[in-house]
Design a protein around this motif. Structure first.
Motif, short mmCIF file in Angstrom:
data_model
loop_
_atom_site.label_atom_id
_atom_site.label_comp_id
_atom_site.label_asym_id
_atom_site.label_seq_id
_atom_site.Cartn_x
_atom_site.Cartn_y
_atom_site.Cartn_z
N VAL A 48 59.27 38.46 -19.80
CA VAL A 48 57.81 38.38 -19.92
C VAL A 48 57.27 39.57 -20.70
N ALA A 49 57.79 40.76 -20.41
CA ALA A 49 57.33 41.97 -21.11
C ALA A 49 57.61 41.88 -22.61
N VAL A 50 58.81 41.44 -22.97
CA VAL A 50 59.17 41.32 -24.38
C VAL A 50 58.31 40.27 -25.07
N SER A 51 58.11 39.14 -24.41
CA SER A 51 57.36 38.05 -25.02
C SER A 51 55.89 38.42 -25.24
N ILE A 52 55.27 39.03 -24.24
CA ILE A 52 53.86 39.39 -24.37
C ILE A 52 53.68 40.47 -25.42
#
Length: 313
Positions: free
Chosen positions: A288-292
């Motif tokens: 989630v952190a990488v995607s956002i």
């Protein structure tokens, strides 16, 4: 009336409606800020209009038709298949798809998330601005006049809404098709074959759908950025899908070591850990952190690019 010299005197037949309510001068031309009287930038390109325009497009109907039909096609394929089951020690998601609705939905999501859903999201987000440019209608939208930031924001909201609907409708339809086709049973875990109560896995499956949706943000943002920079919808969609494929290839290169964790597709299958007997969400948090992070940067670049773009089509 005319005066004694035959010239026209001051008018006395002014209508009451011609007098502003506040007694001030009536505005018949541009306002002080240069905009026309009655123009409100916030009312241009309403979301309802853009939603209706995009819904009526053939690619939208075809894509949703495919996503909703795929689970039923898979059910028929498993029903007519005659393959023998492998030993229990080699259980895979495909081997457990007929074990119940949740198992089947997990299988359908696993085979579609890496490509079909990527194409769907890239199509909705990559075609939205580029198609207007290819039709030579983008400049007319800006001449309406619709502020550039508002045009992009409305386009992005609609594209992301349809993308989210695409990502959500497939696993939900698969859950329905699998339950009707194979019944509602407890979930068996791939590999070990352990059994988990379906009522316990159901909330986790909702988290899985949400994670798959967030992981597609990178595809959406990349396709949107390419759509802003080109007048070829196929180029924007194909470019986004192609870069996702390249990322998937690079994550298989073990020589990259920990650098692979920063690839946008590295954590795409982390949702499988949520369906384990002891769920592990650490990989999903990193994903989630990488995607956002990637999506925020790409969307910001899209807005920056469009503000400075010379729109000629």
């Amino acid at each position: 009336m005319n005066d004694v010299n035959g010239s026209r005197g001051p008018r006395t037949d002014v209508l009451e409606d011609d007098i502003p309510a506040d007694g001030g001068p009536r505005s018949e031309g541009p306002r002080g800020d240069g905009s026309a009287a009655g123009y409100l930038a916030g009312r241009t390109l309403p979301l309802s209009v853009e939603f209706a325009r995009q819904f009526r497009r053939r690619r939208t109907l075809v894509m949703f038709g495919l996503l909703l039909a795929l689970p039923w096609i898979l059910v028929v394929a498993f029903k007519v298949g005659t393959g023998s089951a492998p030993p229990a020690t080699t259980l895979r998601l495909s081997d457990l798809a007929v074990e119940g609705g949740l198992n089947f939905a997990a299988f359908a999501l696993s085979v579609s998330a890496s490509f079909l859903l990527v194409v769907a999201v890239a199509l909705f987000c990559g075609d939205t601005v580029a198609s207007e440019a290819s039709w030579s209608s983008l400049r007319y939208l800006l001449a309406a006049p619709i502020p550039r930031d508002r045009l992009l924001r409305q386009k992005l909201v609609v594209a992301m809404t349809y993308s989210a609907a695409a990502v959500v409708c497939l696993p939900l339809m698969a859950l329905l098709a699998g339950t009707l086709g194979f019944g509602w049973h407890d979930v068996r875990v791939p590999g070990t074959g352990e059994t988990i109560a379906a009522i316990e896995v159901l909330p986790r499956f909702g988290v899985v759908i949400g994670y798959v949706l967030v992981s597609q943000f990178v595809v959406a943002a990349l396709a949107f950025l390419l759509s802003v920079g080109t007048d070829s919808p196929l180029g924007a969609v194909g470019g986004a899908v192609g870069l996702v494929i390249i990322s998937s290839i690079l994550q298989a290169v073990e020589a990259l070591g920990s650098l692979r964790e920063f690839l946008p597709t590295f954590w795409s299958t982390a949702w499988l850990d949520a369906l384990a007997p002891q769920p592990d969400y650490s990989g999903m948090v990193k994903g989630v952190a990488v995607s956002i992070t990637y999506s925020a940067i790409l969307v910001a670049l899209a807005f920056r690019r469009f503000r400075r773009k010379d729109v000629v089509s």
